[in-house]
Enzyme design. Structure first.
Site, PDB file in Angstrom:
ATOM      1  N   ALA A  97       0.895  -1.383   0.030  1.00 45.11           N
ATOM      2  CA  ALA A  97      -0.071   0.012  -0.041  1.00 45.11           C
ATOM      3  C   ALA A  97       0.822   1.271  -0.038  1.00 45.11           C
ATOM      4  O   ALA A  97       2.092   1.276   0.306  1.00 45.11           O
ATOM      5  CB  ALA A  97      -0.908   0.073   1.418  1.00 45.11           C
TER       6      ALA A  97
ATOM      7  N   GLN B 189       1.526   3.806   1.891  1.00 42.67           N
ATOM      8  CA  GLN B 189       2.192   3.907   3.180  1.00 42.67           C
ATOM      9  C   GLN B 189       3.007   2.675   3.659  1.00 42.67           C
ATOM     10  O   GLN B 189       3.238   2.317   4.775  1.00 42.67           O
ATOM     11  CB  GLN B 189       1.688   4.583   4.171  1.00 42.67           C
ATOM     12  N   SER B 190       3.476   1.759   2.645  1.00 43.49           N
ATOM     13  CA  SER B 190       3.864   0.248   2.989  1.00 43.49           C
ATOM     14  C   SER B 190       5.241   0.541   3.818  1.00 43.49           C
ATOM     15  O   SER B 190       6.217   1.065   3.329  1.00 43.49           O
ATOM     16  CB  SER B 190       4.076  -0.223   2.063  1.00 43.49           C
ATOM     17  N   ASN B 191       5.413  -0.118   5.073  1.00 45.62           N
ATOM     18  CA  ASN B 191       6.415  -0.265   5.718  1.00 45.62           C
ATOM     19  C   ASN B 191       7.570  -1.226   5.057  1.00 45.62           C
ATOM     20  O   ASN B 191       8.630  -1.076   4.959  1.00 45.62           O
ATOM     21  CB  ASN B 191       6.241  -0.559   7.311  1.00 45.62           C
TER      22      ASN B 191
ATOM     23  N   VAL C  20       7.756  -1.967   1.974  1.00 49.16           N
ATOM     24  CA  VAL C  20       8.243  -1.481   0.669  1.00 49.16           C
ATOM     25  C   VAL C  20       9.438  -0.400   1.203  1.00 49.16           C
ATOM     26  O   VAL C  20      10.711  -0.597   0.689  1.00 49.16           O
ATOM     27  CB  VAL C  20       7.184  -0.473  -0.144  1.00 49.16           C
TER      28      VAL C  20
END
Ligand code: PLP
Length: 338
Positions: free
Chosen positions: A73, A75-77, A79
């Protein structure tokens, strides 16, 4: 369970601390609350994805890759952790970001983890909500291959059997730590999403014959689906590790009462949980995962789910960079101006 048989690159600081939360315990009136600080893994802003990536990146190197490809998503942590891992081992990183949350203001798609993706030189593209993101990511990896790169695709959240090894290892780290401290752990509580964390922990405890009950607080899927996802992945991880004995679905516990309106959508309980942990312990949670996980822990305490003398460990899975994408929920200045 002998995990040194699997390749692992060092990306973080381990073991992470296991600490008592005296103030929160007092404020909530028991049970005895502890915190396992996997927000302090030391890679970029830290978090649970570091442990999975230590095994996944080792596999990528083993397969001759020069590029990590993943998805998440906006705000992916996961990624931003993958992007940081790529920097450390000298690889490129490409990511597809899904517009899964679109109602949290103009800055949402630029700040927080996305800002860190920029700093970490991650090449990202956005995708609309609702696609099969792992299929999109695999297709993107295939295109990069045609261009002459050597991509290694990591599924969302790093949640496959190799990634789950990171949390099988965390299970043994936690048990060793608790034994050293003379701490009997009665329950472990954490936010559960793409299932790799919970599956790895369950498999690790199972392989060590250490039946510490784990309570997953779902951040997205309904209870039955989450339990099924965790169980399937735990069994696949058991196969990879070569653990004996059946892992029954009944050993997996998850609650979905704390999801609220949906993934990444704020709830009052999440805002309260983030506020109380900051105020009582000086620790930051995040709005998408660990804040809802803590809301689940507090909600279950209020329902009388735990005995007062039980030792309950909250696994802090990280993510506080995401707070900046939800400033309006926490900023006293912004609220005063409204
Ligand atoms: C990804 C993530 C989780 C969920 O872990 P899964 O292994 O995907 O279930 C929890 N907390 C944070 C902060 C995360 O980034």
């Amino acid at each position: 369970m002998h995990l040194a048989r699997f390749g692992r690159v060092s990306l973080g600081h381990f073991p992470t601390p296991l600490e008592k939360m005296d103030n929160l315990t007092k404020a909530l009136g028991g049970p005895q609350l502890w915190i396992k600080r996997d927000d302090c893994t030391g890679l970029a802003t830290g978090g649970n994805k570091t442990r999975k990536l230590e095994y996944l990146v080792a596999d990528a190197i083993d397969k001759g890759a020069d590029t990590l490809v993943t998805q998440g998503a906006t705000q992916s942590n996961h990624v931003s952790q993958t992007a940081a891992a790529a920097r450390k081992v000298g690889m490129k990183c490409f990511a597809l970001l899904e517009h899964r949350v679109t109602n949290q203001g103009d800055q949402y798609a630029q700040t927080g983890n996305v800002l860190f993706d920029d700093l970490l030189k991650c090449e990202y593209e956005f995708r609309p909500e609702g696609l099969d993101m792992n299929a999109e990511g695999q297709a993107h990896a295939d295109q990069l291959k045609e261009k002459g790169l050597k991509p290694y695709f990591i599924p969302g959240g790093g949640s496959n059997p190799i990634g789950a090894l990171g949390y099988a290892n965390a299970a043994s780290e936690l048990v060793y730590q608790a034994d050293q401290m003379g701490l009997r752990i009665d329950k472990l509580v954490h936010a559960t999403g793409s299932a790799g964390t919970q599956a790895g922990l369950i498999e690790g405890f199972h392989a060590m014959s250490t039946p510490i009950p784990i309570v997953g607080i779902s951040v997205r899927a309904p209870k039955e689906k989450q339990i099924d996802n965790v169980h399937k992945l735990a069994c696949a991880a058991a196969d990879l590790i070569g653990a004996r004995g059946d892992l029954a679905q009944g050993q997996v516990e998850a609650f979905d009462e704390y999801v609220g309106p949906g993934y990444g959508q704020p709830t009052d309980e999440m805002v309260d949980a983030i506020s109380i942990l900051a105020a009582e312990e000086g620790i930051f949670l995040d709005p998408v995962y660990s804040g809802k996980g803590m809301a689940g822990l507090i909600g279950l305490i209020q329902k009388g789910y735990f005995n007062e003398d039980e030792n309950v460990v909250f696994l802090h899975t990280g993510g506080s960079a995401g707070l900046f994408a939800y400033e309006h929920l926490f900023s006293r200045q912004q609220q005063a101006a409204e």
